[in-house]
Design a protein around this motif. Structure first.
Motif, PDB file in Angstrom:
ATOM      1  N   PRO A  66       0.820  -1.231   0.000  1.00 14.81           N
ATOM      2  CA  PRO A  66       0.000   0.000   0.000  1.00 14.81           C
ATOM      3  C   PRO A  66       0.845   1.268   0.000  1.00 14.81           C
ATOM      4  O   PRO A  66       0.482   2.260  -0.635  1.00 14.81           O
ATOM      5  CB  PRO A  66      -0.811  -0.135   1.297  1.00 14.81           C
ATOM      6  N   THR A  67       1.991   1.242   0.709  1.00 17.20           N
ATOM      7  CA  THR A  67       2.844   2.424   0.751  1.00 17.20           C
ATOM      8  C   THR A  67       3.422   2.722  -0.624  1.00 17.20           C
ATOM      9  O   THR A  67       3.520   3.893  -1.032  1.00 17.20           O
ATOM     10  CB  THR A  67       3.973   2.222   1.774  1.00 17.20           C
ATOM     11  N   ALA A  68       3.824   1.697  -1.355  1.00 17.25           N
ATOM     12  CA  ALA A  68       4.340   1.908  -2.712  1.00 17.25           C
ATOM     13  C   ALA A  68       3.257   2.462  -3.631  1.00 17.25           C
ATOM     14  O   ALA A  68       3.544   3.320  -4.497  1.00 17.25           O
ATOM     15  CB  ALA A  68       4.881   0.592  -3.263  1.00 17.25           C
ATOM     16  N   MET A  69       2.028   2.015  -3.451  1.00 15.01           N
ATOM     17  CA  MET A  69       0.939   2.537  -4.280  1.00 15.01           C
ATOM     18  C   MET A  69       0.703   4.019  -3.999  1.00 15.01           C
ATOM     19  O   MET A  69       0.497   4.817  -4.921  1.00 15.01           O
ATOM     20  CB  MET A  69      -0.336   1.727  -4.018  1.00 15.01           C
ATOM     21  N   TYR A 108       5.023   9.640  -8.260  1.00 12.39           N
ATOM     22  CA  TYR A 108       5.234   8.911  -9.515  1.00 12.39           C
ATOM     23  C   TYR A 108       6.399   7.923  -9.418  1.00 12.39           C
ATOM     24  O   TYR A 108       6.882   7.440 -10.432  1.00 12.39           O
ATOM     25  CB  TYR A 108       5.467   9.876 -10.690  1.00 12.39           C
ATOM     26  N   LEU A 109       6.843   7.622  -8.208  1.00 11.14           N
ATOM     27  CA  LEU A 109       7.858   6.605  -7.966  1.00 11.14           C
ATOM     28  C   LEU A 109       7.343   5.662  -6.885  1.00 11.14           C
ATOM     29  O   LEU A 109       6.863   6.127  -5.847  1.00 11.14           O
ATOM     30  CB  LEU A 109       9.180   7.233  -7.515  1.00 11.14           C
ATOM     31  N   PRO A 110       7.419   4.340  -7.077  1.00 11.07           N
ATOM     32  CA  PRO A 110       6.870   3.413  -6.084  1.00 11.07           C
ATOM     33  C   PRO A 110       7.782   3.180  -4.880  1.00 11.07           C
ATOM     34  O   PRO A 110       7.446   2.359  -4.021  1.00 11.07           O
ATOM     35  CB  PRO A 110       6.683   2.125  -6.891  1.00 11.07           C
ATOM     36  N   PHE A 134      -3.119   2.476   9.337  1.00 10.10           N
ATOM     37  CA  PHE A 134      -4.241   1.902   8.598  1.00 10.10           C
ATOM     38  C   PHE A 134      -5.142   2.966   7.990  1.00 10.10           C
ATOM     39  O   PHE A 134      -5.993   2.660   7.152  1.00 10.10           O
ATOM     40  CB  PHE A 134      -5.062   1.012   9.534  1.00 10.10           C
ATOM     41  N   ALA A 135      -4.956   4.213   8.423  1.00 14.01           N
ATOM     42  CA  ALA A 135      -5.797   5.287   7.882  1.00 14.01           C
ATOM     43  C   ALA A 135      -5.341   5.742   6.499  1.00 14.01           C
ATOM     44  O   ALA A 135      -6.146   6.294   5.746  1.00 14.01           O
ATOM     45  CB  ALA A 135      -5.793   6.480   8.840  1.00 14.01           C
ATOM     46  N   LEU A 136      -4.065   5.503   6.177  1.00 15.68           N
ATOM     47  CA  LEU A 136      -3.556   5.995   4.895  1.00 15.68           C
ATOM     48  C   LEU A 136      -4.298   5.401   3.700  1.00 15.68           C
ATOM     49  O   LEU A 136      -4.751   6.153   2.817  1.00 15.68           O
ATOM     50  CB  LEU A 136      -2.053   5.728   4.793  1.00 15.68           C
ATOM     51  N   PRO A 137      -4.473   4.077   3.583  1.00 16.84           N
ATOM     52  CA  PRO A 137      -5.236   3.557   2.437  1.00 16.84           C
ATOM     53  C   PRO A 137      -6.699   3.983   2.463  1.00 16.84           C
ATOM     54  O   PRO A 137      -7.326   4.105   1.400  1.00 16.84           O
ATOM     55  CB  PRO A 137      -5.085   2.035   2.556  1.00 16.84           C
ATOM     56  N   ALA A 158      -7.691   6.977   3.471  1.00 19.47           N
ATOM     57  CA  ALA A 158      -7.668   8.352   2.973  1.00 19.47           C
ATOM     58  C   ALA A 158      -7.527   8.409   1.463  1.00 19.47           C
ATOM     59  O   ALA A 158      -8.035   9.346   0.816  1.00 19.47           O
ATOM     60  CB  ALA A 158      -6.527   9.122   3.646  1.00 19.47           C
ATOM     61  N   TYR A 159      -6.855   7.433   0.871  1.00 17.82           N
ATOM     62  CA  TYR A 159      -6.666   7.434  -0.574  1.00 17.82           C
ATOM     63  C   TYR A 159      -7.770   6.667  -1.311  1.00 17.82           C
ATOM     64  O   TYR A 159      -7.702   6.500  -2.527  1.00 17.82           O
ATOM     65  CB  TYR A 159      -5.299   6.848  -0.927  1.00 17.82           C
ATOM     66  N   GLY A 160      -8.769   6.202  -0.571  1.00 16.18           N
ATOM     67  CA  GLY A 160      -9.914   5.569  -1.197  1.00 16.18           C
ATOM     68  C   GLY A 160      -9.638   4.226  -1.825  1.00 16.18           C
ATOM     69  O   GLY A 160     -10.300   3.855  -2.810  1.00 16.18           O
ATOM     70  N   TYR A 161      -8.689   3.486  -1.307  1.00 16.09           N
ATOM     71  CA  TYR A 161      -8.368   2.184  -1.874  1.00 16.09           C
ATOM     72  C   TYR A 161      -9.449   1.164  -1.527  1.00 16.09           C
ATOM     73  O   TYR A 161     -10.217   1.354  -0.570  1.00 16.09           O
ATOM     74  CB  TYR A 161      -7.015   1.703  -1.351  1.00 16.09           C
ATOM     75  N   PRO A 162      -9.508   0.057  -2.273  1.00 17.08           N
ATOM     76  CA  PRO A 162     -10.491  -0.985  -1.963  1.00 17.08           C
ATOM     77  C   PRO A 162     -10.333  -1.500  -0.540  1.00 17.08           C
ATOM     78  O   PRO A 162      -9.263  -1.392   0.069  1.00 17.08           O
ATOM     79  CB  PRO A 162     -10.176  -2.084  -2.992  1.00 17.08           C
ATOM     80  N   ALA A 163     -11.408  -2.060  -0.013  1.00 12.84           N
ATOM     81  CA  ALA A 163     -11.413  -2.508   1.383  1.00 12.84           C
ATOM     82  C   ALA A 163     -10.314  -3.534   1.653  1.00 12.84           C
ATOM     83  O   ALA A 163      -9.710  -3.532   2.737  1.00 12.84           O
ATOM     84  CB  ALA A 163     -12.782  -3.091   1.723  1.00 12.84           C
ATOM     85  N   VAL A 164     -10.025  -4.404   0.698  1.00  8.09           N
ATOM     86  CA  VAL A 164      -9.006  -5.435   0.909  1.00  8.09           C
ATOM     87  C   VAL A 164      -7.639  -4.796   1.145  1.00  8.09           C
ATOM     88  O   VAL A 164      -6.858  -5.265   1.981  1.00  8.09           O
ATOM     89  CB  VAL A 164      -8.967  -6.402  -0.295  1.00  8.09           C
ATOM     90  N   LEU A 165      -7.340  -3.718   0.428  1.00 11.64           N
ATOM     91  CA  LEU A 165      -6.068  -3.034   0.630  1.00 11.64           C
ATOM     92  C   LEU A 165      -6.039  -2.249   1.938  1.00 11.64           C
ATOM     93  O   LEU A 165      -4.970  -1.923   2.448  1.00 11.64           O
ATOM     94  CB  LEU A 165      -5.772  -2.105  -0.543  1.00 11.64           C
TER      95      LEU A 165
END
Length: 612
Positions: free
Chosen positions: A231-234, A241-243, A408-411, A413-420
């Motif tokens: 998730p951090t790389a995403m 623009y760098l993973p 756990f709040a970072l993904p 905040a970025y609106g990622y799917p629940a699994v992520l």
């Protein structure tokens, strides 16, 4: 009958096996992502994200069961240095260091780096001053080494009793964090998560001991790395623009500094001994991220880093792991890997903190309450964030966050799917299982080897020895879980107290036992008792705010008292015997046969001669 335990070579297929596990874990996450898009229930996704990896860990532990004490207590001394270092890094940090450490970095910025310095520096000190010599001696526990070095069963039992306290505190800390993570992931009660956690740990290590722990903890550590890095790389790829978040979050941090200056965030002036870090309550962001000494004074920063570093170096739940390496050289390599891996994890956690602070500045600061985004409302409804103030443009100090929710709040905040979103939770749970496994294994081994069977230097029969150890490990797991349930203390405080007690009660005696030949039984007892007692009093008075010193800094008083008491009592007592000095000389030579293994070989030879 063989005169020495045969140690099989390192399995050349280990990389393949753990590659298969990595593929299986990745496949599980991808399948769950597909299920989510197909409309699978959230309960199913949560249950599989917790239960699937836990079944992997338990299966690996059960398949590594053994009936040989040498395998059970030392993993056959054939664990490769990389896997040893991987497990050491994750076990030292645990879920508490990962979860709470990320939150501290988010809320306090630079000041939270005392924990990073302590963990990485602790492995350096361990690798230079302690671990190679304990590996050459070859004892399965730290108290066994101290008792044999000082030629005293009383030292052995006393060391086991003192070491049990920080180990129990560390277990309780990891259980507390595991309960928080597991409850958030599954929505179940803490009692249910506690039963799942204790069962998983017992299934993982009871039958195979150190052998099971080596391979199951390796799988858990891989899961931790994947759950943190992906998730951090995403997020890094979306922002920079760098993973590679570890390398690319610098420009974001510089931009944050400019925004914080524009917001007029103050630079607090505090005393040099101040130590004010976030606890379990919601905490506001009150200092700039890159400005040091806004919550921890400069003197406290140095003292905390040094004393906690000593606690990591002398941690009785970590040192037995270094004895599983094939040689002294591999032990040093293991600690090199551990330093690199724990540093990488904590730098990644720092990246998470920077990106999360950037989201807060971009989507929350300067907006009104009616304009706050959905991700913040989600955290607020869960009691993990808050906002106060009615001004049209809210400043950053209006927002409060739960320290342990930042990772756990970072993904979210970025609106990622629940699994992520669930993936970092599953990784933190794996870190808790790994740390609890290592701690309860060391605690159970010390109870069985040094307390129950510690009245004689000759080991008990193998069958009885293993039964005693397995019961002790299971009991240690249950006691630690019960303690975490009945005493819901801040897990970070428990972790810091454990390291302070380890630094005060064990570090002075361990250093002197290796590097000062004059240390004797009286000095060891005085050093452990005085250092431990002073540290306990410092923790109590620190919590009561009557000493003026934070309880996390208890090692500042306990460690020097331990050194002085050990040196003074040793000078007043008799000189060590010739046998003790010969043992010390042998321990300082990296090559040759392991001392403990040689003693066991000679003991078996003696028993065979008697039988003939």
């Amino acid at each position: 009958m063989p005169l020495s335990s045969r140690s099989r070579a390192v399995n050349p297929r280990l990389g393949i096996y753990f590659g298969i596990f990595t593929s299986a874990f990745t496949a599980l996450v991808l399948v769950l992502l597909i299920f989510e898009q197909l409309g699978a229930s959230d309960t199913l996704l949560r249950g599989l994200m917790l239960g699937g990896p836990l079944a992997f860990y338990a299966g690996i532990g059960l398949l590594a069961a053994t009936r040989e004490p040498f395998e059970f207590f030392a993993g056959g001394r054939r664990v490769p240095s990389f896997f040893n270092g991987l497990v050491l890094a994750v076990s030292a940090m645990g879920a508490t260091g990962l979860v709470a450490g990320t939150g501290l970095l988010f809320l306090h910025g630079f000041d939270a780096w005392f924990l990073t310095i302590a963990l990485t520096g602790g492995f350096v000190v361990m690798g230079i001053l302690i671990a190679p010599y304990l590996r050459k001696f070859g004892a399965f526990t730290v108290p066994t080494f101290l008792g044999r070095r000082c030629e005293s069963r009383l030292v052995r039992v006393t060391a086991a009793a003192i070491a049990a306290v920080p180990m129990l505190l560390f277990v309780a800390a990891e259980v507390r964090t595991g309960l928080f993570v597991g409850s958030w992931l599954t929505g179940q009660s803490e009692q249910t998560i506690a039963a799942i956690l204790a069962t998983g740990v017992i299934l993982t290590i009871v039958l195979g001991g150190m052998r099971s722990a080596s391979w199951a903890n390796s799988a858990e550590s891989i899961a931790v790395l994947l759950a943190l890095m992906v998730p951090t790389a995403m997020v890094a790829a979306a922002v920079t623009y760098l993973p590679f978040a570890q390398l690319s979050h610098g420009p974001v941090l510089r931009a944050l500094g400019r925004l914080e200056a524009q917001q007029g965030m103050p630079i607090p002036i505090i005393s040099s001994l101040a130590f004010e870090i976030a606890g379990l309550e919601l905490t506001s962001i009150a200092q700039r991220m890159a400005k040091p000494f806004g919550s921890i004074g400069p003197l406290s920063f140095v003292l905390a880093s040094l004393t906690l570093m000593a606690g990591v170096a002398a941690a009785p739940w970590l040192l037995p792991r270094t004895g599983t390496a094939p040689s002294v050289y591999d032990t040093r390599k293991s600690l090199g890997w551990a330093t690199f891996i724990v540093g990488t994890i904590l730098v990644t956690a720092s990246s998470v903190a920077v990106f999360m602070r950037d989201v807060v500045m971009d989507t929350l600061v300067g907006h009104s309450i009616d304009q706050l985004p959905d991700w913040f409302r989600t955290l607020e409804s869960a009691g993990l964030a808050g906002v106060h103030g009615q001004v049209p443009r809210l400043p950053i100090t209006s927002f409060t966050f739960n320290r342990d929710a930042v990772l756990f709040a970072l993904p979210i905040a970025y609106g990622y799917p629940a699994v992520l979103v669930y993936l970092p939770l599953a990784g933190a749970f794996a870190a808790a299982v790994a740390a609890i496994s290592m701690s309860t294994l060391a605690l159970g081994s010390a109870l069985s080897e040094d307390v129950i069977n510690g009245l004689t230097w000759e080991p008990a029969p193998s069958r009885l020895r293993l039964i005693t150890a397995r019961i002790s490990i299971a009991a240690a797991t249950l006691i630690g879980t019960w303690l975490a349930l009945v005493a819901p203390t801040d897990p970070l405080s428990l972790m810091l107290w454990a390291l302070a007690l380890s630094a005060s009660g064990l570090f002075p005696v361990l250093i002197l036992s290796i590097w000062w030949k004059r240390l004797n039984k009286l000095g060891a007892l005085a050093g452990m008792g005085a250092g431990f007692g002073v540290a306990v009093m410092a923790i109590i008075t620190g919590e009561a705010t009557s000493l003026g010193l934070h309880s996390a800094l208890a090692g500042v008083l306990g460690m020097p008292v331990g050194f002085l008491a050990a040196i003074g009592a040793s000078l007043l007592g008799p000189e060590p015997s010739r046998q003790a000095l010969e043992l010390l000389y042998d321990v300082r030579i990296p090559g040759g046969e392991t001392v403990y293994d040689r003693e066991m070989r000679l003991l078996r030879l003696k028993e065979r001669s008697r039988a003939m």
